[in-house]
Design a protein around this motif. Structure first.
Motif, short mmCIF file in Angstrom:
data_model
loop_
_atom_site.label_atom_id
_atom_site.label_comp_id
_atom_site.label_asym_id
_atom_site.label_seq_id
_atom_site.Cartn_x
_atom_site.Cartn_y
_atom_site.Cartn_z
N PRO A 81 99.01 22.55 87.94
CA PRO A 81 97.31 22.71 87.16
C PRO A 81 96.54 23.17 85.96
O PRO A 81 96.60 23.75 85.54
CB PRO A 81 97.03 22.88 88.73
N VAL A 82 95.78 21.98 85.82
CA VAL A 82 95.18 22.26 84.54
C VAL A 82 93.81 23.06 85.50
O VAL A 82 93.65 23.97 84.84
CB VAL A 82 94.46 21.36 84.24
N ASP A 83 92.82 22.80 85.93
CA ASP A 83 92.19 23.94 86.51
C ASP A 83 92.38 24.27 88.26
O ASP A 83 93.06 23.72 89.08
CB ASP A 83 90.41 22.92 86.98
N ASN A 84 91.90 25.68 88.25
CA ASN A 84 91.67 26.21 89.85
C ASN A 84 93.39 26.08 89.76
O ASN A 84 93.99 25.74 90.90
CB ASN A 84 91.23 25.37 90.56
N ASP A 91 97.01 26.74 98.09
CA ASP A 91 95.92 25.92 99.15
C ASP A 91 98.52 24.75 99.57
O ASP A 91 97.98 23.89 100.06
CB ASP A 91 95.39 25.02 99.10
N GLY A 92 98.97 25.10 98.05
CA GLY A 92 100.08 24.00 98.81
C GLY A 92 99.65 23.17 97.89
O GLY A 92 100.18 21.76 97.97
N GLY A 93 98.92 23.10 97.16
CA GLY A 93 98.50 21.29 96.78
C GLY A 93 97.05 20.66 96.70
O GLY A 93 96.12 21.99 97.10
N PRO A 94 96.73 19.51 96.21
CA PRO A 94 97.34 18.45 95.82
C PRO A 94 97.72 18.61 94.43
O PRO A 94 97.47 19.44 93.50
CB PRO A 94 96.36 17.41 96.58
N PHE A 95 99.53 18.39 94.31
CA PHE A 95 99.89 18.39 93.02
C PHE A 95 100.38 16.78 92.51
O PHE A 95 100.38 16.22 93.36
CB PHE A 95 101.96 19.30 92.64
#
Length: 243
Positions: A81-84, A91-95
């Motif tokens: 993820p680019v942010d956060n 949270d297990g995603g979203p990816f």
């Protein structure tokens, strides 16, 4: 043995050309020989995992044995993820998923019907924002063609659209703690296999010949590293510079 249409016979007996090389040209291969090992702290030529799914055994058509070919899964990866990033991993995603699926068969069409994870789910998002476990007609891959998810760093989205590169938007969520940097997550890609005969609507006329799946241990795209440089550089600095 499946029933071949006249179109299938004509294609099969007239050519044995494979388009796989063109479909999955994802970058140059780095070499560790020479003055610098390019794999040392540099972005890999292909960051993701690969897999190949054989479509079937060779079949005799008009006295000639024809190989149905295979489906190549290339550069399959879970994007960092680019942010956060800390929140998303917690949270297990979203990816977002990135991959190229190339159909090197000359006598078969293949259709990606879904991707399943050991934990969590993969959804496909269309242009209107609707989500589905199945990419629908967007998952149909013609002979010698490829289906992509995500946008490779060297191919802008606008250019890909102009060049007619087929793309889907795939997202993995609900993974718990099974997705983490340094680990791989098994993702299973599901396909339907069709003869070439299509209806007037461009969809397969007949039922699928077979249904096949392939499981690929999928890595998380690494955190930012030095951009690849294919120019050989001297290990030793010029005289008078450094020690």
């Amino acid at each position: 043995m499946s029933v071949f249409t006249r179109t299938t016979r004509r294609v099969a007996t007239g050519t044995a050309i494979t388009a796989l090389g063109l479909a999955v040209a994802l970058g140059t291969t780095a070499c560790s020989s020479g003055k610098i090992a390019q794999t040392n702290n540099q972005e890999a030529a292909i960051n993701g995992a690969n897999g190949t799914l054989k479509l079937g055994a060779g079949e005799e058509i008009d006295g000639q044995v024809v190989d149905p070919g295979s489906v190549a899964v290339r550069n399959l990866q879970i994007m960092y993820p680019v942010d956060n990033s800390a929140e998303i991993f917690g949270d297990g995603g979203p990816f977002k998923l990135v991959f190229t699926i190339a159909n090197d068969s000359v006598i078969r069409k293949v259709k990606l019907t879904g991707i399943t994870a050991a934990k969590g789910k993969v959804e496909f998002i269309n242009s209107s924002g609707a989500r589905s476990a199945n990419p629908g007609d967007a998952g149909l891959i013609a002979p010698g063609a490829a289906l992509n998810a995500g946008v490779p760093s060297n191919v802008p989205a606008e250019d890909a659209k102009k060049d007619g590169i087929s793309r889907v938007d795939a997202e993995l969520s609900g993974t718990g703690d099974t997705v983490a940097t340094g680990l791989t997550t098994p993702l299973t890609l599901h396909f339907e296999i069709y003869d070439l005969e299509m209806g007037p609507d461009g969809k397969p006329r007949n039922a699928p010949i077979a249904k096949k799946s392939i499981t690929v241990n999928t890595p998380v795209d690494g955190t930012p590293v030095t951009e690849r440089q294919d120019t050989v550089r001297d290990v030793q600095p010029p005289a008078g510079e450094g020690h």
